[in-house]
Design a protein around this motif. Structure first.
Motif, PDB file in Angstrom:
ATOM      1  N   ASP A  86      33.036  33.169  46.819  1.00 27.00           N
ATOM      2  CA  ASP A  86      34.272  33.421  46.064  1.00 27.00           C
ATOM      3  C   ASP A  86      34.502  34.924  45.875  1.00 27.00           C
ATOM      4  O   ASP A  86      35.355  35.339  45.089  1.00 27.00           O
ATOM      5  CB  ASP A  86      34.246  32.709  44.700  1.00 27.00           C
ATOM      6  N   ASN A  94      27.353  41.088  45.222  1.00 25.30           N
ATOM      7  CA  ASN A  94      28.265  39.955  45.015  1.00 25.30           C
ATOM      8  C   ASN A  94      29.012  39.624  46.314  1.00 25.30           C
ATOM      9  O   ASN A  94      29.032  38.487  46.778  1.00 25.30           O
ATOM     10  CB  ASN A  94      29.271  40.303  43.914  1.00 25.30           C
ATOM     11  N   ARG A 108      30.189  24.310  29.381  1.00 18.83           N
ATOM     12  CA  ARG A 108      30.407  25.226  30.509  1.00 18.83           C
ATOM     13  C   ARG A 108      29.446  26.412  30.510  1.00 18.83           C
ATOM     14  O   ARG A 108      28.995  26.858  31.563  1.00 18.83           O
ATOM     15  CB  ARG A 108      31.853  25.727  30.466  1.00 18.83           C
ATOM     16  N   ASN A 144      35.803  41.559  37.034  1.00 18.28           N
ATOM     17  CA  ASN A 144      34.541  41.247  36.357  1.00 18.28           C
ATOM     18  C   ASN A 144      33.457  42.283  36.630  1.00 18.28           C
ATOM     19  O   ASN A 144      32.631  42.544  35.764  1.00 18.28           O
ATOM     20  CB  ASN A 144      34.071  39.841  36.724  1.00 18.28           C
ATOM     21  N   SER A 196      36.639  39.070  41.195  1.00 17.37           N
ATOM     22  CA  SER A 196      35.409  39.837  41.433  1.00 17.37           C
ATOM     23  C   SER A 196      35.590  41.230  40.831  1.00 17.37           C
ATOM     24  O   SER A 196      34.804  41.674  39.996  1.00 17.37           O
ATOM     25  CB  SER A 196      35.117  40.000  42.936  1.00 17.37           C
ATOM     26  N   SER A 227      33.188  23.972  36.643  1.00 16.78           N
ATOM     27  CA  SER A 227      33.989  23.286  37.672  1.00 16.78           C
ATOM     28  C   SER A 227      33.465  23.548  39.084  1.00 16.78           C
ATOM     29  O   SER A 227      33.674  22.737  39.983  1.00 16.78           O
ATOM     30  CB  SER A 227      35.453  23.733  37.590  1.00 16.78           C
ATOM     31  N   ASN A 228      32.842  24.671  39.323  1.00 17.98           N
ATOM     32  CA  ASN A 228      32.358  25.065  40.668  1.00 17.98           C
ATOM     33  C   ASN A 228      33.485  25.286  41.668  1.00 17.98           C
ATOM     34  O   ASN A 228      33.252  25.290  42.878  1.00 17.98           O
ATOM     35  CB  ASN A 228      31.409  24.004  41.259  1.00 17.98           C
ATOM     36  N   LEU A 229      34.708  25.459  41.194  1.00 20.51           N
ATOM     37  CA  LEU A 229      35.854  25.455  42.115  1.00 20.51           C
ATOM     38  C   LEU A 229      36.256  26.841  42.628  1.00 20.51           C
ATOM     39  O   LEU A 229      37.142  26.950  43.482  1.00 20.51           O
ATOM     40  CB  LEU A 229      37.070  24.818  41.415  1.00 20.51           C
ATOM     41  N   SER A 230      35.619  27.912  42.123  1.00 19.31           N
ATOM     42  CA  SER A 230      36.135  29.256  42.432  1.00 19.31           C
ATOM     43  C   SER A 230      36.300  29.555  43.931  1.00 19.31           C
ATOM     44  O   SER A 230      37.266  30.212  44.308  1.00 19.31           O
ATOM     45  CB  SER A 230      35.281  30.336  41.752  1.00 19.31           C
TER      46      SER A 230
HETATM   47  C1  LIG Z   1      29.502  40.211  37.541  1.00 20.61           C
HETATM   48  C2  LIG Z   1      30.502  39.111  37.776  1.00 20.61           C
HETATM   49  C3  LIG Z   1      30.977  38.865  39.059  1.00 20.61           C
HETATM   50  C4  LIG Z   1      31.943  37.870  39.275  1.00 20.61           C
HETATM   51  N1  LIG Z   1      32.404  37.677  40.547  1.00 20.61           N
HETATM   52  C5  LIG Z   1      33.357  36.737  40.772  1.00 20.61           C
HETATM   53  C6  LIG Z   1      33.862  36.530  42.089  1.00 20.61           C
HETATM   54  O1  LIG Z   1      33.442  37.198  43.034  1.00 20.61           O
HETATM   55  N2  LIG Z   1      34.826  35.597  42.270  1.00 20.61           N
HETATM   56  C7  LIG Z   1      35.300  34.825  41.233  1.00 20.61           C
HETATM   57  O2  LIG Z   1      36.168  33.973  41.456  1.00 20.61           O
HETATM   58  N3  LIG Z   1      34.840  35.009  39.978  1.00 20.61           N
HETATM   59  C8  LIG Z   1      33.881  35.922  39.712  1.00 20.61           C
HETATM   60  N4  LIG Z   1      33.405  36.093  38.440  1.00 20.61           N
HETATM   61  C9  LIG Z   1      34.021  35.317  37.339  1.00 20.61           C
HETATM   62  C10 LIG Z   1      33.324  33.978  37.020  1.00 20.61           C
HETATM   63  O3  LIG Z   1      31.961  34.187  36.877  1.00 20.61           O
HETATM   64  C11 LIG Z   1      33.581  32.929  38.096  1.00 20.61           C
HETATM   65  O4  LIG Z   1      34.971  32.801  38.342  1.00 20.61           O
HETATM   66  C12 LIG Z   1      33.080  31.547  37.668  1.00 20.61           C
HETATM   67  O5  LIG Z   1      31.728  31.611  37.292  1.00 20.61           O
HETATM   68  C13 LIG Z   1      33.233  30.580  38.833  1.00 20.61           C
HETATM   69  O6  LIG Z   1      32.594  29.370  38.550  1.00 20.61           O
HETATM   70  P1  LIG Z   1      33.428  28.039  38.346  1.00 20.61           P
HETATM   71  O7  LIG Z   1      34.356  27.846  39.477  1.00 20.61           O
HETATM   72  O8  LIG Z   1      32.461  26.954  38.026  1.00 20.61           O
HETATM   73  O9  LIG Z   1      34.296  28.441  37.097  1.00 20.61           O
HETATM   74  P2  LIG Z   1      34.695  27.714  35.766  1.00 20.61           P
HETATM   75  O10 LIG Z   1      33.852  28.298  34.725  1.00 20.61           O
HETATM   76  O11 LIG Z   1      34.728  26.247  35.872  1.00 20.61           O
HETATM   77  O12 LIG Z   1      36.205  28.264  35.570  1.00 20.61           O
HETATM   78  C14 LIG Z   1      37.328  27.690  36.270  1.00 20.61           C
HETATM   79  C15 LIG Z   1      37.994  28.754  37.124  1.00 20.61           C
HETATM   80  O13 LIG Z   1      38.483  29.800  36.301  1.00 20.61           O
HETATM   81  C16 LIG Z   1      38.327  31.060  36.951  1.00 20.61           C
HETATM   82  N5  LIG Z   1      37.417  31.889  36.142  1.00 20.61           N
HETATM   83  C17 LIG Z   1      36.389  31.471  35.374  1.00 20.61           C
HETATM   84  N6  LIG Z   1      35.814  32.515  34.741  1.00 20.61           N
HETATM   85  C18 LIG Z   1      36.486  33.607  35.121  1.00 20.61           C
HETATM   86  C19 LIG Z   1      36.378  34.985  34.798  1.00 20.61           C
HETATM   87  N7  LIG Z   1      35.463  35.454  33.946  1.00 20.61           N
HETATM   88  N8  LIG Z   1      37.233  35.839  35.378  1.00 20.61           N
HETATM   89  C20 LIG Z   1      38.184  35.415  36.246  1.00 20.61           C
HETATM   90  N9  LIG Z   1      38.342  34.121  36.575  1.00 20.61           N
HETATM   91  C21 LIG Z   1      37.509  33.223  36.023  1.00 20.61           C
HETATM   92  C22 LIG Z   1      37.749  30.774  38.320  1.00 20.61           C
HETATM   93  O14 LIG Z   1      38.811  30.681  39.242  1.00 20.61           O
HETATM   94  C23 LIG Z   1      37.076  29.438  38.118  1.00 20.61           C
HETATM   95  O15 LIG Z   1      36.921  28.687  39.295  1.00 20.61           O
HETATM   96  C24 LIG Z   1      32.427  37.081  38.193  1.00 20.61           C
HETATM   97  C25 LIG Z   1      31.918  37.326  36.912  1.00 20.61           C
HETATM   98  C26 LIG Z   1      30.981  38.328  36.694  1.00 20.61           C
HETATM   99  C27 LIG Z   1      30.502  38.577  35.297  1.00 20.61           C
END
Ligand SMILES: Cc1cc2nc3c(=O)[nH]c(=O)nc-3n(C[C@H](O)[C@H](O)[C@H](O)COP(=O)(O)OP(=O)(O)OC[C@H]3O[C@@H](n4cnc5c(N)ncnc54)[C@H](O)[C@@H]3O)c2cc1C
Length: 470
Positions: free
Chosen positions: A416, A410, A260, A425, A422, A269-272
């Motif tokens: 997302d 952002n 990951r 983070n 958001s 996952s790309n699901l956010s």
């Molecule tokens: C500066 C910054 C800005 C961010 N802005 C956002 C944003 O606007 N919206 C957002 O949803 N996330 C945000 N994140 C958190 C995280 O980066 C994303 O949720 C994640 O990268 C989404 O990709 P994914 O769906 O492939 O997640 P995966 O890595 O596959 O994770 C699965 C799910 O877990 C949740 N998740 C994962 N990492 C985090 C985390 N660190 N905090 C909270 N939830 C998490 C998300 O819902 C995500 O879809 C941010 C992080 C940083 C450092």
């Protein structure tokens, strides 16, 4: 709960429910119970809609689902509107299939927007909506509470463990995790049964002209939006979300725990976005992962950690931090406030303007590539999103300015964005939910991240190939 009704007798978990006003049920006959859907764009696995149906059944009334989206919300763009409208097109079909009238309003300009809730409230016995602790939603609820003379009830359909079950803001994931784990047997393992709708609303008519989400999606250029931020090739909505979830479970869950973090592997996952828009309920995604590989599989544990601990930590922070304080240096832990203040006047080796950041014109090729990913894919790979935020802190004149820039960049481009994840983070970049590190110039004891170290850790070739300068 309004007088005379107990949620538990209706089969609704009262921990999910918050009374937004104190209005009693109105005397005399009303036409329906209204579900005013702002956040959770789905017609199943939705605790808010379920509570509305439970109430409607109890009162012998149909339930109407109402959605509206103005063109002048903060960061309104073709990209965000497209995602919303694709979800609304699915909602229209899903609600109709459940026997629920679906009423949609899509003003094209600020002038076309007509406040509707007060008039809907004169026909409703009660209004149920979504409990969501950040951005414009709490303000909308406060406004509605003033306009309505009937009960307004907000229901938490965003979190697996209801926000109200965790009584205070937690200092970090390590503090929240055991509390959630203790409650998962009660919440995670239970699907939300599809409650039968007892009273048909088929004959109900709105007092306004209904909009069509499919037609609106095809005519985005006629809406008063930011037309420079274009729709993504991925589609919004529950149908596309379920498909994306299946693809993740089939193709990328195996190896998620080890892959990951690596930006070159595309294992995340790309699901956010589907979680942000409420197209998917995190509980259903977690259960599907558990069903696919078992709860003890390392990939499942890692996915559940992100989805249920890290995500709900963001909701916990926003729920317990008043709106104006959510994005404020004053809300950081004392050590972070103190260290950033001590280094406030340190000379910054690199200072960029907002425009240079926006255009990805820094001396750091990896950062520029991440900014390009944000602009074009509507989010950044998780590991690089952390690095992206950390560099903005180093490259801005003050921590306050850094926070404002991170939020603006952002939320302009991220599909997302504008989510509790958001907010928490952005604040994490400055030290929230984290611990102190060795002191350095500019960022003090806040956790550092470096592009050089990132390049040593991962093979960034595939990532730079895709997002680097052309
Ligand atoms: C500066 C910054 C800005 C961010 N802005 C956002 C944003 O606007 N919206 C957002 O949803 N996330 C945000 N994140 C958190 C995280 O980066 C994303 O949720 C994640 O990268 C989404 O990709 P994914 O769906 O492939 O997640 P995966 O890595 O596959 O994770 C699965 C799910 O877990 C949740 N998740 C994962 N990492 C985090 C985390 N660190 N905090 C909270 N939830 C998490 C998300 O819902 C995500 O879809 C941010 C992080 C940083 C450092």
């Amino acid at each position: 709960m309004p007088e005379g009704i107990s949620w538990s007798e209706l089969g609704v978990d009262s921990a999910r429910v918050q009374a937004v006003n104190e209005a009693p049920f109105p005397p005399g006959q009303r036409d329906f119970v209204l579900y005013w859907c702002m956040v959770n764009h789905r017609w199943e696995e939705n605790h808010a809609l379920d509570a509305a149906i439970a109430l409607g059944n109890h009162l012998g009334l149909p339930v109407v689902v109402y959605q509206a989206i103005r063109p002048d919300y903060p960061y309104a763009s073709e990209r965000l509107h497209a995602w919303a409208l694709e979800g609304m097109a699915d909602m229209a079909k899903g609600c109709t299939a459940r026997g629920l009238p679906y009423w949609l309003e899509l003003p094209r300009t600020k002038k076309e927007h007509k406040p509707r809730l007060a008039s809907l409230g004169r026909r409703a016995a009660a209004v149920v909506s979504d409990l969501f602790p950040t951005y414009i939603i709490p303000g909308h609820l406060r406004g509605a509470a003033k306009a309505l003379r009937v009960p307004l009830i907000a229901v938490d359909a965003s979190c697996v463990v209801p926000m109200q079950r965790i009584p205070a803001a937690q200092v970090g994931a390590y503090a929240l995790r055991p509390k959630l784990r203790k409650l998962w047997p009660e919440y995670l393992e239970r699907t939300l049964p599809r409650r039968k709708v007892h009273v048909s609303g088929a004959k109900l008519q709105p007092d306004f002209e209904l909009s069509d989400a499919v037609q609106a999606r095809a005519a985005l250029d006629t809406f008063a939006l930011d037309h420079s931020v274009k729709p993504l090739s991925e589609r919004g909505g529950r149908k596309a979300g379920l498909k994306a979830l299946d693809a993740f479970l089939d193709e990328r869950l195996e190896g998620y725990d080890t892959g990951r973090n690596d930006p070159g592997l595309g294992q995340q996952s790309n699901l956010s976005p589907w979680f942000h828009w409420g197209n998917l309920f995190p509980g259903e995604a977690a259960r599907a992962a558990i069903a696919a590989k078992g709860k003890d599989h390392p990939a499942v544990q890692s996915f559940v950690e992100e989805l249920l601990v890290r995500r709900e930590l963001g909701f916990n922070y926003c729920f317990h931090t008043p709106g104006p304080k959510q994005l404020s240096v004053d809300s950081l832990p004392p050590w972070a406030r103190e260290t950033l203040s001590r280094h406030r006047k340190d000379p910054r080796p690199h200072l960029y303007s907002f425009e240079e950041l926006d255009q990805g014109r820094t001396q750091d090729a990896l950062w520029n590539a991440s900014q390009r990913e944000l602009r074009e894919r509507g989010r950044i790979h998780n590991y690089l999103r952390m690095l992206w935020g950390k560099k903005i802190l180093e490259w801005s004149p003050t921590p306050e300015e850094a926070l404002a820039r991170i939020a603006r960049l952002n939320d302009t481009y991220a599909v997302d964005g504008r989510d509790p994840a958001s907010v928490s983070n952005f604040m994490w970049v400055l030290g929230l939910h984290d611990r102190p590190f060795q002191e350095r110039a500019v960022i003090g004891k806040v956790r550092p991240m470096s592009s050089l170290r990132t390049a040593e850790k991962f093979d960034l070739g595939p990532y730079l190939e895709r997002w680097g300068a052309r």
